[in-house]
Design a protein around this motif. Structure first.
Motif, PDB file in Angstrom:
ATOM      1  N   LYS A  39       0.525  -1.332  -0.041  1.00 40.32           N
ATOM      2  CA  LYS A  39       0.168   0.079  -0.020  1.00 40.32           C
ATOM      3  C   LYS A  39       0.588   1.072  -0.640  1.00 40.32           C
ATOM      4  CE  LYS A  39      -3.309   2.309   2.525  1.00 40.32           C
ATOM      5  NZ  LYS A  39      -4.922   2.105   3.731  1.00 40.32           N
ATOM      6  N   TYR A  40       1.715   1.749   1.035  1.00 44.56           N
ATOM      7  CA  TYR A  40       2.536   2.027   1.059  1.00 44.56           C
ATOM      8  C   TYR A  40       3.599   2.399  -0.494  1.00 44.56           C
ATOM      9  CZ  TYR A  40       7.104   4.663   2.193  1.00 44.56           C
ATOM     10  OH  TYR A  40       7.938   5.693   1.746  1.00 44.56           O
ATOM     11  N   ILE A  41       3.868   1.426  -1.296  1.00 48.95           N
ATOM     12  CA  ILE A  41       4.788   1.450  -2.471  1.00 48.95           C
ATOM     13  C   ILE A  41       3.501   2.188  -3.684  1.00 48.95           C
ATOM     14  CG2 ILE A  41       5.328  -0.370  -4.079  1.00 48.95           C
ATOM     15  CD1 ILE A  41       6.612  -1.575  -2.204  1.00 48.95           C
ATOM     16  N   ASN A  42       2.156   1.835  -3.480  1.00 50.94           N
ATOM     17  CA  ASN A  42       1.323   1.604  -4.110  1.00 50.94           C
ATOM     18  C   ASN A  42       1.220   3.560  -3.871  1.00 50.94           C
ATOM     19  OD1 ASN A  42       1.219   0.134  -5.772  1.00 50.94           O
ATOM     20  ND2 ASN A  42      -0.089  -0.807  -4.276  1.00 50.94           N
ATOM     21  N   GLU A  43       0.625   4.051  -3.114  1.00 51.23           N
ATOM     22  CA  GLU A  43       0.423   5.471  -2.453  1.00 51.23           C
ATOM     23  C   GLU A  43       1.449   6.616  -2.871  1.00 51.23           C
ATOM     24  OE1 GLU A  43      -1.373   5.037   1.090  1.00 51.23           O
ATOM     25  OE2 GLU A  43      -3.261   3.850   0.427  1.00 51.23           O
ATOM     26  N   ASN A  44       2.417   6.007  -2.771  1.00 54.69           N
ATOM     27  CA  ASN A  44       3.415   6.869  -3.175  1.00 54.69           C
ATOM     28  C   ASN A  44       4.636   6.699  -3.748  1.00 54.69           C
ATOM     29  OD1 ASN A  44       3.580   8.501   0.014  1.00 54.69           O
ATOM     30  ND2 ASN A  44       2.961   6.433   0.854  1.00 54.69           N
ATOM     31  N   ASN A  45       4.199   6.367  -5.158  1.00 56.34           N
ATOM     32  CA  ASN A  45       4.852   5.868  -5.956  1.00 56.34           C
ATOM     33  C   ASN A  45       6.610   5.232  -5.905  1.00 56.34           C
ATOM     34  OD1 ASN A  45       2.850   6.493  -8.094  1.00 56.34           O
ATOM     35  ND2 ASN A  45       2.781   8.705  -7.249  1.00 56.34           N
ATOM     36  N   VAL A  46       6.577   4.555  -5.107  1.00 56.17           N
ATOM     37  CA  VAL A  46       7.794   3.713  -4.595  1.00 56.17           C
ATOM     38  C   VAL A  46       8.090   3.061  -5.504  1.00 56.17           C
ATOM     39  CG1 VAL A  46       9.567   3.109  -3.081  1.00 56.17           C
ATOM     40  CG2 VAL A  46       7.534   4.083  -2.266  1.00 56.17           C
ATOM     41  N   VAL A  47       9.877   3.537  -6.770  1.00 61.02           N
ATOM     42  CA  VAL A  47       9.926   3.424  -7.505  1.00 61.02           C
ATOM     43  C   VAL A  47      10.876   0.889  -6.531  1.00 61.02           C
ATOM     44  CG1 VAL A  47      11.650   1.878  -9.675  1.00 61.02           C
ATOM     45  CG2 VAL A  47      10.118   4.450  -8.704  1.00 61.02           C
ATOM     46  N   ILE A  48      10.534   0.394  -7.191  1.00 58.60           N
ATOM     47  CA  ILE A  48      11.187  -0.636  -6.255  1.00 58.60           C
ATOM     48  C   ILE A  48      11.248  -2.048  -7.432  1.00 58.60           C
ATOM     49  CG2 ILE A  48       8.975  -1.983  -5.585  1.00 58.60           C
ATOM     50  CD1 ILE A  48      11.709  -1.767  -3.508  1.00 58.60           C
ATOM     51  N   ASP A  49      12.449  -2.366  -7.479  1.00 59.89           N
ATOM     52  CA  ASP A  49      12.008  -3.924  -7.528  1.00 59.89           C
ATOM     53  C   ASP A  49      11.087  -4.458  -8.262  1.00 59.89           C
ATOM     54  OD1 ASP A  49      13.998  -6.713  -8.217  1.00 59.89           O
ATOM     55  OD2 ASP A  49      15.140  -4.913  -9.941  1.00 59.89           O
ATOM     56  N   ASN A  50      11.082  -5.903  -8.933  1.00 65.39           N
ATOM     57  CA  ASN A  50       9.391  -6.815  -8.949  1.00 65.39           C
ATOM     58  C   ASN A  50      10.006  -7.802  -8.188  1.00 65.39           C
ATOM     59  OD1 ASN A  50       8.339  -5.204 -11.211  1.00 65.39           O
ATOM     60  ND2 ASN A  50       8.383  -6.279 -12.854  1.00 65.39           N
ATOM     61  N   LEU A  51      11.735  -7.993  -8.184  1.00 63.65           N
ATOM     62  CA  LEU A  51      11.861  -9.321  -6.733  1.00 63.65           C
ATOM     63  C   LEU A  51      11.266  -8.932  -6.010  1.00 63.65           C
ATOM     64  CD1 LEU A  51      13.488 -11.670  -6.735  1.00 63.65           C
ATOM     65  CD2 LEU A  51      14.789 -10.530  -5.931  1.00 63.65           C
ATOM     66  N   ILE A  52      11.603  -7.523  -5.249  1.00 63.24           N
ATOM     67  CA  ILE A  52      11.061  -6.976  -3.667  1.00 63.24           C
ATOM     68  C   ILE A  52       9.798  -6.761  -4.100  1.00 63.24           C
ATOM     69  CG2 ILE A  52      11.093  -5.093  -2.083  1.00 63.24           C
ATOM     70  CD1 ILE A  52      14.062  -4.297  -2.835  1.00 63.24           C
ATOM     71  N   TYR A  53       8.687  -6.048  -4.998  1.00 69.65           N
ATOM     72  CA  TYR A  53       7.694  -6.729  -4.817  1.00 69.65           C
ATOM     73  C   TYR A  53       6.858  -7.921  -4.844  1.00 69.65           C
ATOM     74  CZ  TYR A  53       3.194  -4.126  -6.175  1.00 69.65           C
ATOM     75  OH  TYR A  53       1.385  -3.201  -5.946  1.00 69.65           O
ATOM     76  N   HIS A  54       6.756  -8.608  -6.009  1.00 67.20           N
ATOM     77  CA  HIS A  54       6.558 -10.395  -5.928  1.00 67.20           C
ATOM     78  C   HIS A  54       7.380 -10.805  -4.397  1.00 67.20           C
ATOM     79  CE1 HIS A  54       5.179 -10.633  -9.483  1.00 67.20           C
ATOM     80  NE2 HIS A  54       6.424  -9.724 -10.029  1.00 67.20           N
ATOM     81  N   PHE A  55       8.509 -10.434  -3.641  1.00 68.64           N
ATOM     82  CA  PHE A  55       8.132 -10.984  -2.587  1.00 68.64           C
ATOM     83  C   PHE A  55       6.684 -10.776  -1.297  1.00 68.64           C
ATOM     84  CE2 PHE A  55       9.757 -10.584   1.864  1.00 68.64           C
ATOM     85  CZ  PHE A  55      10.570 -12.288   1.994  1.00 68.64           C
ATOM     86  N   LEU A  56       6.816  -9.156  -1.491  1.00 69.71           N
ATOM     87  CA  LEU A  56       5.780  -8.758  -0.634  1.00 69.71           C
ATOM     88  C   LEU A  56       4.727  -9.332  -1.434  1.00 69.71           C
ATOM     89  CD1 LEU A  56       7.376  -4.893  -0.592  1.00 69.71           C
ATOM     90  CD2 LEU A  56       6.862  -6.334   1.303  1.00 69.71           C
ATOM     91  N   GLU A  57       4.486  -9.889  -2.516  1.00 65.97           N
ATOM     92  CA  GLU A  57       2.973 -10.567  -2.368  1.00 65.97           C
ATOM     93  C   GLU A  57       2.770 -12.134  -2.403  1.00 65.97           C
ATOM     94  OE1 GLU A  57       1.183  -7.954  -6.266  1.00 65.97           O
ATOM     95  OE2 GLU A  57       2.891  -9.753  -6.850  1.00 65.97           O
ATOM     96  N   ASP A  58       3.784 -12.710  -2.018  1.00 68.02           N
ATOM     97  CA  ASP A  58       3.788 -13.776  -2.341  1.00 68.02           C
ATOM     98  C   ASP A  58       4.207 -14.360  -0.863  1.00 68.02           C
ATOM     99  OD1 ASP A  58       3.403 -14.533  -4.879  1.00 68.02           O
ATOM    100  OD2 ASP A  58       5.865 -14.180  -5.289  1.00 68.02           O
ATOM    101  N   VAL A  59       3.400 -14.279   0.757  1.00 67.15           N
ATOM    102  CA  VAL A  59       3.703 -14.163   1.555  1.00 67.15           C
ATOM    103  C   VAL A  59       2.810 -15.677   1.651  1.00 67.15           C
ATOM    104  CG1 VAL A  59       2.556 -14.229   3.741  1.00 67.15           C
ATOM    105  CG2 VAL A  59       4.186 -11.943   2.792  1.00 67.15           C
ATOM    106  N   ASP A  60       1.517 -15.993   0.709  1.00 68.94           N
ATOM    107  CA  ASP A  60       1.163 -17.140   1.184  1.00 68.94           C
ATOM    108  C   ASP A  60       1.946 -18.172   0.177  1.00 68.94           C
ATOM    109  OD1 ASP A  60      -1.962 -18.051   1.796  1.00 68.94           O
ATOM    110  OD2 ASP A  60      -2.023 -18.478   0.356  1.00 68.94           O
ATOM    111  N   ALA A  61       2.321 -17.509  -0.430  1.00 65.41           N
ATOM    112  CA  ALA A  61       3.182 -18.908  -1.188  1.00 65.41           C
ATOM    113  C   ALA A  61       3.914 -19.481  -0.658  1.00 65.41           C
ATOM    114  CB  ALA A  61       3.836 -18.757  -2.994  1.00 65.41           C
ATOM    115  N   ARG A  62       4.983 -18.506   0.582  1.00 69.80           N
ATOM    116  CA  ARG A  62       6.623 -18.726   0.641  1.00 69.80           C
ATOM    117  C   ARG A  62       6.328 -19.768   2.031  1.00 69.80           C
ATOM    118  NH1 ARG A  62       7.623 -13.580   0.214  1.00 69.80           N
ATOM    119  NH2 ARG A  62       6.876 -13.375   2.073  1.00 69.80           N
ATOM    120  N   ARG A  63       4.626 -19.500   2.570  1.00 72.59           N
ATOM    121  CA  ARG A  63       3.755 -19.951   3.679  1.00 72.59           C
ATOM    122  C   ARG A  63       3.862 -21.457   4.001  1.00 72.59           C
ATOM    123  NH1 ARG A  63      -1.003 -21.774   4.865  1.00 72.59           N
ATOM    124  NH2 ARG A  63      -1.711 -20.271   3.678  1.00 72.59           N
ATOM    125  N   LYS A  64       2.702 -21.698   2.486  1.00 71.95           N
ATOM    126  CA  LYS A  64       2.861 -22.643   2.045  1.00 71.95           C
ATOM    127  C   LYS A  64       4.087 -24.051   1.595  1.00 71.95           C
ATOM    128  CE  LYS A  64      -2.123 -22.236   0.453  1.00 71.95           C
ATOM    129  NZ  LYS A  64      -2.966 -21.576  -0.221  1.00 71.95           N
TER     130      LYS A  64
END
Length: 82
Positions: A39-64
C-alpha cells in the motif's frame, strides 16, 4: 549498494526475520506487514524492483512451500546486499 526505500527495506528484512522460524511465525502479521508495504509503495509511487514487490505479494506461497520460501528469500537478500 542499490537504492531501496528505507521503509520498504526495513519491512522486507522484518518479514525475513519473522519467517525464520516457520513453526512459530505469525503469518497473519507477516501478511499484514507485506500488504502495508505494498500500500505504501502504491500510494507513494515508490520505485521498487519487481523481485521485492513479488516477495511482498507472495507471503501465502512462502507459507505453503518452504522450498519456495528459501529460494525467494535468498534472491531478495542477495538484492538487498547489492
Amino acid at each position: 549498494m542499490a537504492m531501496i526505500d528505507k521503509r520498504v527495506r526495513d519491512t522486507v528484512l522484518s518479514i525475513v526475520l519473522q519467517e525464520q522460524d516457520r513453526s512459530s511465525a505469525d503469518w497473519s502479521r507477516i501478511e499484514a506487514d507485506a500488504f502495508s508495504a505494498i500500500k505504501y509503495i502504491n500510494e507513494n509511487n515508490v520505485v521498487i524492483d519487481n523481485l521485492i514487490y513479488h516477495f511482498l505479494e507472495d507471503v501465502d506461497a512462502r507459507r505453503k512451500s518452504e522450498a519456495f520460501a528459501l529460494h525467494q528469500t535468498a534472491g531478495v537478500l542477495k538484492m538487498l546486499e547489492a
